[in-house]
Design a protein around this motif. Structure first.
Motif, mmCIF file in Angstrom:
data_model
loop_
_atom_site.group_PDB
_atom_site.id
_atom_site.type_symbol
_atom_site.label_atom_id
_atom_site.label_comp_id
_atom_site.label_asym_id
_atom_site.label_seq_id
_atom_site.Cartn_x
_atom_site.Cartn_y
_atom_site.Cartn_z
ATOM 1 N N CYS A 267 0.847 -1.089 -0.138
ATOM 2 C CA CYS A 267 -0.010 0.047 0.055
ATOM 3 C C CYS A 267 0.894 1.294 -0.078
ATOM 4 O O CYS A 267 2.049 1.274 0.321
ATOM 5 C CB CYS A 267 -0.905 -0.109 1.185
ATOM 6 S SG CYS A 267 -0.289 0.028 2.781
ATOM 7 N N ASP B 169 -6.970 1.097 -6.525
ATOM 8 C CA ASP B 169 -8.072 1.278 -5.329
ATOM 9 C C ASP B 169 -7.491 2.334 -4.308
ATOM 10 O O ASP B 169 -6.358 2.518 -3.689
ATOM 11 C CB ASP B 169 -8.403 -0.193 -4.446
ATOM 12 C CG ASP B 169 -8.977 -1.080 -5.267
ATOM 13 O OD1 ASP B 169 -9.666 -0.579 -6.402
ATOM 14 O OD2 ASP B 169 -8.926 -2.305 -4.926
ATOM 15 N N SER C 242 -7.846 -3.714 0.127
ATOM 16 C CA SER C 242 -8.465 -2.486 -0.049
ATOM 17 C C SER C 242 -9.569 -2.221 0.786
ATOM 18 O O SER C 242 -9.544 -1.195 1.461
ATOM 19 C CB SER C 242 -8.906 -2.454 -1.676
ATOM 20 O OG SER C 242 -8.008 -2.521 -2.617
#
Length: 279
Positions: free
Chosen positions: A105, A121, A254
């Motif tokens: 991420c 996302d 996500s």
């Protein structure tokens, strides 16, 4: 800025309603989380030069800031024993490192846009800022209209050049003939202003001091560190920028992260971190 922050909270309450029920604990049923647990490390992309959000200490190598703290909280929700591996990213490199699988991420002042949401996302926004322009006082640039004919420094891969151009058009400073937000390319834009793109913010600040550019455009929270003696912001702020946690499109991680962000917005955790980091 308080008004902008309140927009984030309002968005969460409107979309999610009253957020009840705790976020589900991370389980190995989610393939991406199982992979993280097996690895024992959450790999996170962050900035290393944005005071308040994420700065790397040159001596200790430790990352400190609002987004770093959020990343540590995310890791703790996955597993108490999970380590976090921070990787410094820029606006030009962060998305490629998500696509390649090198990062799980990214929390790196990553602005949410409809175009970007087609490829990655984004979580619910955890912070809202606005774009503005920093100049040397001796330039006598005070407002958007004074930028006409000037050379503007921006970060490669950012939306700053596009948003500034939109603001110039909206304020009728330039006509904007042929401007298309979806295909805008700062490297070839010449109406009213021109843009120089740089790999990082310190390089833009140096170019401003050297007179290579007339102005430095990016989100105000990022510009704050570069507002030293003899420099000022122009009068206008424009184009609210909402930051979200970015994960690979369709990743099982996500929804898990989005649930955490919504919970922390609702219970005050994020507001507390914002205050602790003087944002």
């Amino acid at each position: 800025m308080k008004a902008l922050k309140s927009m984030v909270l309002s968005t969460v309450l409107c979309v999610a309603g009253v957020f009840s029920g705790a976020v589900q604990a991370a389980t190995s049923d989610i393939p991406e989380i199982k992979e993280i647990l097996d690895r024992g490390v959450l790999r996170v992309g962050v900035k290393n030069d944005v005071v308040g959000f994420s700065v790397k200490d040159p001596l200790s190598g430790e990352y400190k800031g609002f987004e770093d703290s959020l990343a540590l909280l995310i890791a703790k929700e996955i597993s108490e024993d999970l380590e976090v591996e921070f990787t410094a990213v820029t606006a030009a490199t962060r998305s490629a490192l998500i696509d390649s699988g090198d990062l799980d991420c990214v929390l790196a002042t990553f602005t949410i846009t409809p175009e970007r949401k087609q490829n990655w996302d984004f979580s619910t926004p955890y912070y809202t800022d606005a774009v503005t322009v920093l100049v040397e006082d001796k330039s006598n640039i005070k407002s958007l209209k004074d930028l006409k004919g000037k050379k503007i420094g921006v970060s490669s891969g950012s939306t700053s050049a596009r948003e500034l151009t939109k603001a110039l058009i909206a304020n009728k400073i330039i006509e904007g003939k042929g401007f298309d937000p979806a295909t805008f390319d700062p490297s070839v834009w010449t109406e009213g202003v021109t843009f120089n793109q740089f790999d990082n913010y310190p390089a833009i600040s140096t170019a401003l001091a050297a007179g290579e550019i007339h102005a430095f455009c990016v989100d105000k929270s990022i510009l704050n560190i570069y507002k030293t003696k003899g420099r000022s912001f122009i009068e206008e702020k424009f184009s609210p920028q909402q930051y979200g946690v970015v994960t690979k499109k369709g990743s099982g991680l996500s929804a898990f992260i989005d649930g955490l962000i919504q919970k922390w917005l609702a219970d005050g955790t994020i507001e507390k971190l914002i205050k602790e980091n003087n944002l």
